[in-house]
Motif scaffolding. Sequence first.
Motif, PDB file in Angstrom:
ATOM      1  N   TRP A 156      -0.143   8.905  -5.433  1.00 21.77           N
ATOM      2  CA  TRP A 156       0.030   9.786  -6.586  1.00 21.77           C
ATOM      3  C   TRP A 156      -1.014   9.486  -7.635  1.00 21.77           C
ATOM      4  O   TRP A 156      -1.680  10.370  -8.171  1.00 21.77           O
ATOM      5  CB  TRP A 156       1.424   9.581  -7.178  1.00 21.77           C
ATOM      6  N   TYR A 157      -1.102   8.187  -7.928  1.00 20.75           N
ATOM      7  CA  TYR A 157      -2.071   7.788  -8.940  1.00 20.75           C
ATOM      8  C   TYR A 157      -3.463   8.248  -8.565  1.00 20.75           C
ATOM      9  O   TYR A 157      -4.227   8.703  -9.416  1.00 20.75           O
ATOM     10  CB  TYR A 157      -2.068   6.258  -9.086  1.00 20.75           C
ATOM     11  N   HIS A 158      -3.736   8.097  -7.304  1.00 26.45           N
ATOM     12  CA  HIS A 158      -5.052   8.476  -6.815  1.00 26.45           C
ATOM     13  C   HIS A 158      -5.332   9.931  -7.115  1.00 26.45           C
ATOM     14  O   HIS A 158      -6.379  10.286  -7.665  1.00 26.45           O
ATOM     15  CB  HIS A 158      -5.124   8.255  -5.286  1.00 26.45           C
ATOM     16  N   ALA A 159      -4.371  10.748  -6.781  1.00 24.39           N
ATOM     17  CA  ALA A 159      -4.585  12.183  -6.953  1.00 24.39           C
ATOM     18  C   ALA A 159      -4.776  12.503  -8.430  1.00 24.39           C
ATOM     19  O   ALA A 159      -5.716  13.217  -8.815  1.00 24.39           O
ATOM     20  CB  ALA A 159      -3.405  12.951  -6.378  1.00 24.39           C
ATOM     21  N   ILE A 160      -3.888  11.967  -9.233  1.00 22.14           N
ATOM     22  CA  ILE A 160      -3.972  12.277 -10.660  1.00 22.14           C
ATOM     23  C   ILE A 160      -5.301  11.781 -11.231  1.00 22.14           C
ATOM     24  O   ILE A 160      -5.975  12.501 -11.988  1.00 22.14           O
ATOM     25  CB  ILE A 160      -2.787  11.629 -11.408  1.00 22.14           C
ATOM     26  N   LEU A 161      -5.642  10.566 -10.846  1.00 18.25           N
ATOM     27  CA  LEU A 161      -6.906  10.001 -11.337  1.00 18.25           C
ATOM     28  C   LEU A 161      -8.080  10.885 -10.931  1.00 18.25           C
ATOM     29  O   LEU A 161      -8.972  11.171 -11.745  1.00 18.25           O
ATOM     30  CB  LEU A 161      -7.095   8.600 -10.777  1.00 18.25           C
ATOM     31  N   ALA A 162      -8.094  11.312  -9.690  1.00 24.16           N
ATOM     32  CA  ALA A 162      -9.231  12.109  -9.203  1.00 24.16           C
ATOM     33  C   ALA A 162      -9.357  13.399  -9.985  1.00 24.16           C
ATOM     34  O   ALA A 162     -10.456  13.755 -10.440  1.00 24.16           O
ATOM     35  CB  ALA A 162      -9.051  12.398  -7.712  1.00 24.16           C
ATOM     36  N   VAL A 163      -8.220  14.063 -10.145  1.00 24.07           N
ATOM     37  CA  VAL A 163      -8.282  15.336 -10.883  1.00 24.07           C
ATOM     38  C   VAL A 163      -8.747  15.092 -12.304  1.00 24.07           C
ATOM     39  O   VAL A 163      -9.595  15.817 -12.843  1.00 24.07           O
ATOM     40  CB  VAL A 163      -6.901  16.003 -10.861  1.00 24.07           C
ATOM     41  N   GLY A 164      -8.178  14.002 -12.900  1.00 22.60           N
ATOM     42  CA  GLY A 164      -8.576  13.703 -14.277  1.00 22.60           C
ATOM     43  C   GLY A 164     -10.062  13.434 -14.393  1.00 22.60           C
ATOM     44  O   GLY A 164     -10.736  13.907 -15.322  1.00 22.60           O
ATOM     45  N   VAL A 165     -10.532  12.639 -13.434  1.00 21.88           N
ATOM     46  CA  VAL A 165     -11.974  12.298 -13.493  1.00 21.88           C
ATOM     47  C   VAL A 165     -12.830  13.550 -13.362  1.00 21.88           C
ATOM     48  O   VAL A 165     -13.829  13.732 -14.076  1.00 21.88           O
ATOM     49  CB  VAL A 165     -12.285  11.271 -12.368  1.00 21.88           C
ATOM     50  N   LEU A 166     -12.418  14.400 -12.430  1.00 20.38           N
ATOM     51  CA  LEU A 166     -13.194  15.631 -12.246  1.00 20.38           C
ATOM     52  C   LEU A 166     -13.212  16.461 -13.526  1.00 20.38           C
ATOM     53  O   LEU A 166     -14.282  16.939 -13.966  1.00 20.38           O
ATOM     54  CB  LEU A 166     -12.588  16.462 -11.117  1.00 20.38           C
ATOM     55  N   ALA A 167     -12.038  16.642 -14.098  1.00 16.98           N
ATOM     56  CA  ALA A 167     -11.962  17.453 -15.307  1.00 16.98           C
ATOM     57  C   ALA A 167     -12.801  16.833 -16.422  1.00 16.98           C
ATOM     58  O   ALA A 167     -13.560  17.535 -17.112  1.00 16.98           O
ATOM     59  CB  ALA A 167     -10.512  17.582 -15.746  1.00 16.98           C
ATOM     60  N   ALA A 168     -12.657  15.529 -16.542  1.00 15.14           N
ATOM     61  CA  ALA A 168     -13.405  14.858 -17.606  1.00 15.14           C
ATOM     62  C   ALA A 168     -14.904  15.007 -17.394  1.00 15.14           C
ATOM     63  O   ALA A 168     -15.660  15.270 -18.341  1.00 15.14           O
ATOM     64  CB  ALA A 168     -13.017  13.386 -17.666  1.00 15.14           C
ATOM     65  N   SER A 169     -15.316  14.832 -16.131  1.00 12.62           N
ATOM     66  CA  SER A 169     -16.760  14.940 -15.896  1.00 12.62           C
ATOM     67  C   SER A 169     -17.245  16.362 -16.143  1.00 12.62           C
ATOM     68  O   SER A 169     -18.324  16.569 -16.709  1.00 12.62           O
ATOM     69  CB  SER A 169     -17.092  14.497 -14.469  1.00 12.62           C
ATOM     70  N   GLY A 170     -16.397  17.308 -15.740  1.00 10.09           N
ATOM     71  CA  GLY A 170     -16.810  18.703 -15.998  1.00 10.09           C
ATOM     72  C   GLY A 170     -16.948  18.961 -17.489  1.00 10.09           C
ATOM     73  O   GLY A 170     -17.969  19.516 -17.955  1.00 10.09           O
ATOM     74  N   ALA A 171     -15.935  18.500 -18.217  1.00  8.43           N
ATOM     75  CA  ALA A 171     -16.000  18.719 -19.663  1.00  8.43           C
ATOM     76  C   ALA A 171     -17.190  17.975 -20.270  1.00  8.43           C
ATOM     77  O   ALA A 171     -17.905  18.507 -21.133  1.00  8.43           O
ATOM     78  CB  ALA A 171     -14.695  18.241 -20.298  1.00  8.43           C
ATOM     79  N   GLY A 172     -17.373  16.746 -19.760  1.00 13.36           N
ATOM     80  CA  GLY A 172     -18.470  15.953 -20.314  1.00 13.36           C
ATOM     81  C   GLY A 172     -19.827  16.609 -20.069  1.00 13.36           C
ATOM     82  O   GLY A 172     -20.681  16.662 -20.967  1.00 13.36           O
ATOM     83  N   THR A 173     -20.028  17.068 -18.844  1.00 13.40           N
ATOM     84  CA  THR A 173     -21.320  17.713 -18.569  1.00 13.40           C
ATOM     85  C   THR A 173     -21.474  18.963 -19.420  1.00 13.40           C
ATOM     86  O   THR A 173     -22.573  19.249 -19.925  1.00 13.40           O
ATOM     87  CB  THR A 173     -21.435  18.086 -17.080  1.00 13.40           C
ATOM     88  N   ALA A 174     -20.378  19.673 -19.580  1.00 13.76           N
ATOM     89  CA  ALA A 174     -20.484  20.887 -20.400  1.00 13.76           C
ATOM     90  C   ALA A 174     -20.885  20.527 -21.830  1.00 13.76           C
ATOM     91  O   ALA A 174     -21.807  21.120 -22.391  1.00 13.76           O
ATOM     92  CB  ALA A 174     -19.145  21.625 -20.395  1.00 13.76           C
ATOM     93  N   VAL A 175     -20.218  19.527 -22.343  1.00 10.93           N
ATOM     94  CA  VAL A 175     -20.539  19.120 -23.713  1.00 10.93           C
ATOM     95  C   VAL A 175     -21.977  18.626 -23.788  1.00 10.93           C
ATOM     96  O   VAL A 175     -22.747  18.961 -24.695  1.00 10.93           O
ATOM     97  CB  VAL A 175     -19.562  18.027 -24.172  1.00 10.93           C
ATOM     98  N   PHE A 176     -22.322  17.821 -22.765  1.00 15.36           N
ATOM     99  CA  PHE A 176     -23.675  17.264 -22.758  1.00 15.36           C
ATOM    100  C   PHE A 176     -24.722  18.373 -22.706  1.00 15.36           C
ATOM    101  O   PHE A 176     -25.743  18.357 -23.400  1.00 15.36           O
ATOM    102  CB  PHE A 176     -23.803  16.324 -21.561  1.00 15.36           C
ATOM    103  N   ILE A 177     -24.415  19.352 -21.834  1.00 17.05           N
ATOM    104  CA  ILE A 177     -25.361  20.462 -21.716  1.00 17.05           C
ATOM    105  C   ILE A 177     -25.478  21.187 -23.043  1.00 17.05           C
ATOM    106  O   ILE A 177     -26.577  21.496 -23.512  1.00 17.05           O
ATOM    107  CB  ILE A 177     -24.902  21.429 -20.597  1.00 17.05           C
ATOM    108  N   LYS A 178     -24.326  21.419 -23.636  1.00 14.20           N
ATOM    109  CA  LYS A 178     -24.356  22.104 -24.934  1.00 14.20           C
ATOM    110  C   LYS A 178     -25.222  21.327 -25.899  1.00 14.20           C
ATOM    111  O   LYS A 178     -26.072  21.877 -26.583  1.00 14.20           O
ATOM    112  CB  LYS A 178     -22.935  22.185 -25.489  1.00 14.20           C
ATOM    113  N   LYS A 179     -24.956  20.041 -25.906  1.00 14.00           N
ATOM    114  CA  LYS A 179     -25.641  19.233 -26.919  1.00 14.00           C
ATOM    115  C   LYS A 179     -27.127  19.128 -26.629  1.00 14.00           C
ATOM    116  O   LYS A 179     -27.944  19.077 -27.549  1.00 14.00           O
ATOM    117  CB  LYS A 179     -25.018  17.840 -26.981  1.00 14.00           C
TER     118      LYS A 179
END
Lengths: 511, 317
Positions: A156-179
């Motif tokens: 369970w933890y694995h799944a949640i962690l993976a999704v979280g990491v993906l979302a975070a990285s997506g958001a991070g790249t988006a922010v980074f790109i914006k910036k």
Amino acid sequence: MATHQQTQPPSDFPAPADDNSQIPEATKPASEVQQATIAQETVKQDPPTSVFKNSEPIREDQIQNAIKFLSHPRVKGSPVIHRRSFLERKGLTKEEIDEAFRRVPDPPPSSQTTVTSQDGQQAVSTVQPQAMQPVVAAPAPLVVTPQAAFLSRFRWYHAILAVGVLAASGAGTAVFIKKSLIPRFKSWVQRIMLEEETDPLKKADAKPSLAEEAVAAGKAASAAASDVARVSQEMMITKNEERKYFEDLTHLLGVQVQEMKSLSNNIRKLEGQPNNIPKIYSADQEVYNGSVTAARKPYTNGSNVDYDTRSARSASPPAPPADSSVPPHPKSYMDIMSMIQRGEKPSNIREINDMPPNPNQPLSDPRIAPKSKPWDYGQAPQAESSNGQWWQQKNPRSTDFGYETTTAARFTANQNETSTVEPAAFQRQRSWVPPQPPPVAMAEAAEAIRRPKPRAKIDQEAAASDDQSGVSDELQKITKFSESGGDGSERIQITEIEEETEQQHISPEGN
Amino acid sequence: MPVFKAPFNGYSVKFSPFYESRLAVATAQNFGILGNGRIHVLELAPGAPGVTESVAYDTADAVYDVCWSESHDSVLIAAIGDGSVKIYDTALPPPSNPIRSFQEHAREVQSLDYNPTRRDSFLTSSWDDTVKLWAMDRPASVRTFKEHVYCVYQAVWNPKHGDVFASASGDCTVRIWDVREPGSTMIIPGHEYEILSCDWNKYDDCILATSSVDKTVKVWDVRSYRVPLAVLNGHGYAVRKVKFSPHRRSLIASCSYDMTVCLWDYMVEDALVGRYDHHTEFAVGIDMSVLVEGLMASTGWDELVYVWQQGMDPRAS
């Protein structure tokens, strides 16, 4: 130490020959055979300790293994009682363990020389995984199941962690790109502005190029606009991706919630059912064993009903093996365990004084003389009544089980009948039915005649196996036992005869 | 078949060696975790209920085992969860009971066994890792045997040799002792998991059966104890008690946390010869009558005591 003359049991064993105590252990099997063939005793009486003591010689290889085990630094740190217990569980006899303990303080010469030190280390390291595993496993065989439970949770933890990491990285790249895009865009615009400035400066007199400038500016503007459009498009895409991630996450969470809801519904349903069926609880190893670590308060006189967590009460039923499941406990058992762990006391306990009112109360006189046991030969138990109480008759009525029919048929030997019909179960073992021997007048003589044969068989087997015990070859032992299994069927024949004749002279004697 | 419903969870049942129709039952409240206990003395009777209670004794703590004296027909001994050993005389009026209480064990007393050959002494085994030897007329234990490193779940006298007994412990070993020797005479590492029970073969004094948490019953010959004579598989959970038949040489009865009572013949290829699944909770107590061939009794955490003849359905009425 033992003086056999003093230890005469009440049942009438003839006194063992005193020279038996002098016989060295190696010849004891032979002496047993001699005694058996000489029908002086109805029971093998030669020092009983000879059978119930180890008569094997000390095995040097086992001692060497034990020494390696005991010399290990980690083992040296453990309590002595644990070391002894481990060696006992490995099958060493007391003598071997004592010898190993005696030898260990003296550093074995092989470990001092550098040439053989490597061998010593290798040997120790090979002993170590064996030694450590049981030592670790023995006190906590239950650690594995918490780990297994942990592993399942890990997914369970694995799944949640993976999704979280993906979302975070997506958001991070988006922010980074914006910036990063915005400053790049700004600098690009500035560059163009600068170029525009320098160009007009250079072409100060290029008035006809105004139109060209306008065209160029328009082109630049359109290019900028297209860039802006492109960038905004990319931002939209990343936003969509982010939204997708979060949607997936919420979907997963929703699925989990639904599953848990259905589980709790099922549990409620099960609770609602009548109480004939044992309740199944979600096997929780920690709850079951958590109280093992809880301390037990000491008793005070008279107040036995004090609350105390029976730390090892959870050990009854004792700890199950790690690889198999815990037997399902009744729901109320788990209720009580959790109640006690919370510190509550079950409400149905009463204060009871169970101390003797007169500690010197004499025992009342016995009204009946002690009865002899069915296995004391020659003395049949008194079957007091053949009134036909239900519990005295062996009922041949067959029941549902396939087993039961064979069992019932097997035990069809009513006290007053002489059964000569062999049930099907025995057909497996023999096809020939021995004729009923005539009733025996003297039970003791009959026993004396009968007993030596099976005894001699047993003793021969024992003697043979004792001779070979030094070899300690597992295969040989297994084949030996299969051989004795073959002999065992003959023993069954003999015992059947014995029992049938016993029953025969039970009936005339029992009154 | 008669059924007795006790108010508390059953722990042990023993037939009287003097009266065919008498048996004693040890029970404990709240599954023996925490609470009172009660000893029931039951009488089998012809007619409708089949079994009636003749007397019951309440105790402050759980009763884990009970055994009858072999010298006095009315005396029974109880093993109590507070570490005491109490003696009851059913021939005396109930308020006079118990007549003795010995408080020596430091932990719960798990089992009792009365010496069937000498008839003057009995053993108790306890969770304090010791076995104690007692005589009826002495105010304190005669000897304490301390070698096991974990709870001793059962100690059983050898039926032929009045000085020899075996003990089964949670340290995964069975030890053979002789009361004339200072320590144990043999150590059998019988199982990989806790050994809950052991019993001697009544007709072959060197053969011993053990039962364990590993769901098996193993039969051993102490003369060559490295490899068992037989390994009896068939129970689904830990096997709590094992008992050799007093009448048939190779017949073994066992009861288990899988709620069944099984009968085995360890000399036969297909050893399981009977299975009774009458209990609806852990089956923890079992006994076979010495006086009546084929008569068995069992009890379990479902608070029921069944008495039946082998080959019959315990729940048949």
